[in-house]
Design an enzyme around this catalytic site. Structure first.
Site, PDB file in Angstrom:
ATOM      1  N   GLN A 146     -24.111 -53.500   7.545  1.00 45.55           N
ATOM      2  CA  GLN A 146     -24.724 -52.276   8.052  1.00 45.55           C
ATOM      3  C   GLN A 146     -26.251 -52.338   8.061  1.00 45.55           C
ATOM      4  O   GLN A 146     -26.912 -51.374   8.427  1.00 45.55           O
ATOM      5  CB  GLN A 146     -24.261 -51.081   7.215  1.00 45.55           C
ATOM      6  CG  GLN A 146     -22.777 -50.802   7.349  1.00 45.55           C
ATOM      7  CD  GLN A 146     -22.284 -49.746   6.385  1.00 45.55           C
ATOM      8  OE1 GLN A 146     -23.056 -49.008   5.801  1.00 45.55           O
ATOM      9  NE2 GLN A 146     -20.974 -49.670   6.208  1.00 45.55           N
ATOM     10  N   HIS A 211     -24.678 -48.498   3.252  1.00 43.57           N
ATOM     11  CA  HIS A 211     -25.069 -47.144   2.851  1.00 43.57           C
ATOM     12  C   HIS A 211     -26.522 -47.002   2.416  1.00 43.57           C
ATOM     13  O   HIS A 211     -26.816 -46.612   1.288  1.00 43.57           O
ATOM     14  CB  HIS A 211     -24.174 -46.647   1.715  1.00 43.57           C
ATOM     15  CG  HIS A 211     -22.784 -46.337   2.133  1.00 43.57           C
ATOM     16  ND1 HIS A 211     -21.958 -45.505   1.426  1.00 43.57           N
ATOM     17  CD2 HIS A 211     -22.051 -46.761   3.186  1.00 43.57           C
ATOM     18  CE1 HIS A 211     -20.784 -45.426   2.016  1.00 43.57           C
ATOM     19  NE2 HIS A 211     -20.824 -46.185   3.098  1.00 43.57           N
ATOM     20  N   TYR A 327     -10.566 -45.588   0.052  1.00 41.99           N
ATOM     21  CA  TYR A 327      -9.766 -46.205   1.113  1.00 41.99           C
ATOM     22  C   TYR A 327      -8.473 -46.815   0.589  1.00 41.99           C
ATOM     23  O   TYR A 327      -7.549 -47.072   1.358  1.00 41.99           O
ATOM     24  CB  TYR A 327     -10.620 -47.222   1.873  1.00 41.99           C
ATOM     25  CG  TYR A 327     -11.510 -46.493   2.848  1.00 41.99           C
ATOM     26  CD1 TYR A 327     -11.077 -46.213   4.135  1.00 41.99           C
ATOM     27  CD2 TYR A 327     -12.742 -46.006   2.440  1.00 41.99           C
ATOM     28  CE1 TYR A 327     -11.859 -45.476   5.000  1.00 41.99           C
ATOM     29  CE2 TYR A 327     -13.538 -45.273   3.303  1.00 41.99           C
ATOM     30  CZ  TYR A 327     -13.092 -45.010   4.584  1.00 41.99           C
ATOM     31  OH  TYR A 327     -13.858 -44.270   5.430  1.00 41.99           O
TER      32      TYR A 327
END
Length: 434
Positions: A146, A211, A327
């Site tokens: 990310q 994040h 998850y």
């Protein structure tokens, strides 16, 4: 430029008819982190207006929630009634060939700055789709997962100063962290930036490719909001409500990186002075409304994406409270409410995976005025929220027929919506009335 025409019928509020839930496909591997988070931000005296009747009927979302035992704190906090846009519109491809583009910002002459996340490249793109060579002079990025080059914004005084601002994952000894830089943009056949200054660094440094947040929002009083994530890994997650850390926060700084003297945590000697609000997960969507108040949409875990309006000094609860789960299916929260912690204005379970956000103020789509638009990644949609009294009263999923992850949505100077698709052949799209 390629144009897709989308005809939208007269507005109907979908009654209790069965509907297809849009965008519930699986996430791409780059958006997963095991049990932790994948990539996907209060009280008020005034509110965004809504002149029509209050929508009623079935919601857009019909899939079962991931955590059915968690119930909304109040009516309308999730699964608002479906609405449908009246205006026929078209989607035009302005440019393509971007590798996972992340953000758009408009220069005063109508050209656009577009960032490319994994490569760290910044381009100038004309309204006709002509793309400049990559702007040189930007610092290196940690482009894994990310990470990379994220948001870009044009300084409010750009016409005089030439300044632009951007966020990126900064490689550091011992890990990385989000940094905010500014520099003078020098135009020409081979554009570059000069006099690069790092005005903010997320601290502490941590090894994580997840994040870090990264949206920038300038305010009319000359301040700059920066949205931050909690790095996903447990070491970072537990710092989201800790005022000694930048993780999981909204911060507010002056454009030169100094701290405004009315920031809410200045009286706390243990707190980071830049903090505005705490207890967030990962904020990739942020915008000001017509009253110049900040709104954010933040990534939830498996369930629990949240719309919030972060106010000075308030705690939004992550990871102590929330509406999702790991998850793996394991619980994160024992409860959804706790004293001293704010409730989301709205939440999604299942998630939309939000990234990018604008609150519409243009003239091309009068029916959209003061509606919130959010890019949807896993939902592969442009999510529209109709607001009344700072509450969501209607929801729509647009552009689901494109089958594209929407990374960014901004309003152009003429009132069109501009979008980026998150793909190795990412596209810059323009949405206008037909």
């Amino acid at each position: 430029m390629r144009t897709f025409v989308k005809t939208v019928v007269l507005a109907v509020l979908l009654p209790g008819l069965g509907q297809v839930a849009h965008g519930q496909g699986s996430r791409q591997p780059s958006d997963q982190s095991g049990n932790l988070a994948p990539d996907r931000a209060g009280d008020s005296q005034q509110s965004m207006p809504w002149q029509g009747p209050i929508p009623k009927g079935a919601p857009v979302e019909t899939a079962p929630p991931n955590v059915p035992e968690f119930k909304p704190a109040y009516s309308g906090q999730t699964r608002a009634p479906a609405v449908q846009t009246k205006t026929a519109f078209q989607v035009t491809t302005i440019a393509s060939g971007f590798r996972n583009p992340w953000a758009i910002a408009f220069l005063p002459d109508g050209r656009m700055l577009v960032t490319e996340k994994p490569t760290g490249a910044l381009y100038i793109v004309t309204p006709e789709g002509e793309k400049s060579p990559a702007v040189s002079g930007l610092p290196p990025v940690d482009g894994r997962n990310q990470g990379g080059l994220l948001d870009v914004e044009v300084s409010p005084d750009h016409a005089q100063s030439g300044l632009i601002y951007w966020t990126y994952y900064e490689p550091r000894e011992g890990g990385n962290g989000l940094a905010v830089a500014r520099a003078k943009l020098v135009d020409g056949e081979k554009p570059c930036v000069e006099n690069v200054q790092i005005i903010f660094r997320m601290m502490p440094t941590l090894e994580s490719t997840l994040h870090a947040g990264g949206r920038l929002v300038f305010t009319p009083d000359g301040k700059l909001f920066v949205t931050l994530g909690e790095r996903s890994v447990l070491e970072g997650r537990k710092q989201a409500r800790d005022v000694k850390s930048h993780f999981g926060k909204v911060v507010r700084i002056n454009p030169d990186g100094t701290v405004p003297q009315d920031n809410p945590y200045l009286s706390n000697p243990e707190a980071r002075p830049e903090l505005w609000s705490v207890g967030h997960r990962n904020i990739l969507s942020a915008a000001l409304d017509s009253q110049k108040r900040l709104w954010i949409v933040e990534m939830g875990p498996r369930g629990g994406d949240e719309l919030n309006r972060p106010e000075a000094g308030k705690d939004y609860g992550w990871p102590t409270i929330g509406y999702g789960e790991e998850y793996s299916g394991e619980p994160i929260h024992q409860r959804t409410q706790a004293p001293g912690m704010e409730q989301p204005v709205y939440y999604w379970d299942p998630v939309i995976s939000p990234s990018g956000m604008t609150i519409y103020s243009g003239d091309l789509f009068p029916e959209w005025r003061d509606n919130i638009f959010i890019g949807g990644l896993s939902s592969e949609a442009l999510v529209r929220l109709v607001m009344k009294d700072d509450r969501v009263v209607g929801e729509e999923r647009l552009l689901t027929d494109l089958n594209a992850r929407i990374r960014e949505v901004v309003q152009g100077p003429e009132g069109a919506l501009y979008l980026l698709t998150d793909a190795t052949d990412g596209k810059l799209l323009k949405l206008t009335p037909r």
